[in-house]
Structure formats: structure tokens, C-alpha cells
Write a protein that holds these residues in place. Structure first.
Motif, mmCIF file in Angstrom:
data_model
loop_
_atom_site.group_PDB
_atom_site.id
_atom_site.type_symbol
_atom_site.label_atom_id
_atom_site.label_comp_id
_atom_site.label_asym_id
_atom_site.label_seq_id
_atom_site.Cartn_x
_atom_site.Cartn_y
_atom_site.Cartn_z
ATOM 1 N N GLY A 248 0.808 -1.216 0.000
ATOM 2 C CA GLY A 248 0.000 0.000 0.000
ATOM 3 C C GLY A 248 0.841 1.265 0.000
ATOM 4 O O GLY A 248 0.533 2.234 -0.696
ATOM 5 N N TRP A 249 1.913 1.254 0.788
ATOM 6 C CA TRP A 249 2.787 2.421 0.838
ATOM 7 C C TRP A 249 3.457 2.641 -0.527
ATOM 8 O O TRP A 249 3.547 3.758 -1.017
ATOM 9 C CB TRP A 249 3.828 2.242 1.939
ATOM 10 C CG TRP A 249 4.664 3.442 2.214
ATOM 11 C CD1 TRP A 249 4.279 4.751 2.166
ATOM 12 C CD2 TRP A 249 6.046 3.453 2.592
ATOM 13 N NE1 TRP A 249 5.326 5.578 2.492
ATOM 14 C CE2 TRP A 249 6.423 4.801 2.764
ATOM 15 C CE3 TRP A 249 6.991 2.456 2.816
ATOM 16 C CZ2 TRP A 249 7.705 5.173 3.135
ATOM 17 C CZ3 TRP A 249 8.260 2.834 3.192
ATOM 18 C CH2 TRP A 249 8.615 4.170 3.347
ATOM 19 N N MET A 250 3.909 1.555 -1.136
ATOM 20 C CA MET A 250 4.555 1.671 -2.446
ATOM 21 C C MET A 250 3.579 2.195 -3.499
ATOM 22 O O MET A 250 3.982 2.921 -4.414
ATOM 23 C CB MET A 250 5.116 0.312 -2.894
ATOM 24 C CG MET A 250 6.352 -0.145 -2.142
ATOM 25 S SD MET A 250 7.755 0.944 -2.401
ATOM 26 C CE MET A 250 7.977 1.583 -0.766
ATOM 27 N N THR A 251 2.317 1.856 -3.355
ATOM 28 C CA THR A 251 1.323 2.402 -4.282
ATOM 29 C C THR A 251 1.347 3.920 -4.232
ATOM 30 O O THR A 251 1.369 4.595 -5.260
ATOM 31 C CB THR A 251 -0.085 1.877 -3.935
ATOM 32 O OG1 THR A 251 -0.084 0.454 -4.045
ATOM 33 C CG2 THR A 251 -1.133 2.453 -4.852
ATOM 34 N N GLY A 252 1.369 4.463 -3.026
ATOM 35 C CA GLY A 252 1.433 5.910 -2.876
ATOM 36 C C GLY A 252 2.743 6.484 -3.367
ATOM 37 O O GLY A 252 2.777 7.527 -4.030
ATOM 38 N N ILE A 253 3.836 5.813 -3.033
ATOM 39 C CA ILE A 253 5.156 6.295 -3.446
ATOM 40 C C ILE A 253 5.255 6.356 -4.969
ATOM 41 O O ILE A 253 5.810 7.305 -5.523
ATOM 42 C CB ILE A 253 6.268 5.410 -2.850
ATOM 43 C CG1 ILE A 253 6.442 5.723 -1.363
ATOM 44 C CG2 ILE A 253 7.587 5.604 -3.582
ATOM 45 C CD1 ILE A 253 7.452 4.840 -0.656
#
Length: 136
Positions: free
Chosen positions: A14-19
Motif C-alpha cells: 500500500g505504501w509503495m502504491t502511494g510512493i
């Protein structure tokens, strides 16, 4: 412990999606703002993605630190944490871009934002290599 790994991996995804998505979304937001002259739906979506992935980033870092503690913080974990710290700094910078964009300030070019976006991809690849091969 396996559940912590699962939670960690889900939060990282999920964090990588934002990044990966937010710098690219700022490009479209910038174009929309130039066309409309005001805050539009792309800006709203970009802010929502950033906020959602921020919470997941916190969960990813906390569970990653817990796993590192559980494994006794070998050198490869410290190396990974260093790269993650760089990704977190990148994410913080992205947040600064989002806050400026919210005020209608878009100073970076599309090319700059694309390169900025690709830097995070290199960081993610580095983390994967460290975790899979544990070179240290």
C-alpha cells in the motif's frame, strides 16, 4: 510471527502504491489545474492516495522494525532500513509537493516529476535485492 510478515508486506504494498502513484498524479493534477484554473478531482484523488498510503507507510515501518528486532538486526536489515529511510525522505518530499500543489504552486516540470518518480522505483528494487539475497 508470520502474521507480522503478512501485515508488513500488505502495508508495504500500500505504501509503495502511494510512493509510485502520487508523483505521477501530480503531473496530471498540474495539467488539470492549468486547464481549469482551480482545484479539481485529480487533486482530491492525489491527496487521498497520499494520506491513505501514509498510514500504511507507518504500519510498514513499525512492523519492519519489529521484524528486525525479532531477527536480531543483522547487517542486511540495517542496510534495508537505510534504504527505507531514503524512501521515507522521498515520501516526505512528495508530501511537500502535494501541499504546494494544494495551494496551486507547481514549480517542477513534468520531466522532473517523472525522474523523481523513478528514483523511488530504484529504491524499491534495492530493498527487494537486499531482502531476497541478504548480501551482508
Amino acid at each position: 510471527m508470520d502474521w507480522i510478515k503478512v501485515l508488513h508486506l500488505l502495508a508495504v504494498l500500500g505504501w509503495m502504491t502511494g510512493i509510485f502513484a502520487v508523483p505521477r498524479a501530480i503531473i496530471f493534477w498540474k495539467r488539470e489545474y492549468a486547464r481549469l484554473g482551480e482545484f479539481g478531482p485529480t487533486g482530491d484523488l492525489t491527496i487521498r492516495i497520499y494520506r491513505f498510503s501514509l498510514g500504511l507507510g507507518v504500519i510498514a515501518i513499525v512492523t519492519g522494525l519489529w521484524l528486525g528486532w525479532f531477527w536480531g538486526y543483522p547487517i542486511w536489515v540495517w542496510t534495508k532500513l537505510g534504504v527505507v529511510a531514503l524512501l521515507a525522505a522521498h515520501y516526505g518530499w512528495t508530501g511537500r509537493l502535494v501541499l504546494r500543489a494544494k495551494r496551486g504552486v507547481f514549480t517542477e516540470s513534468d520531466l522532473w516529476l517523472r525522474v523523481f518518480n523513478e528514483i523511488s522505483v530504484l529504491g524499491a528494487i534495492a530493498v527487494l535485492i537486499i531482502v531476497v539475497f541478504k548480501p551482508f
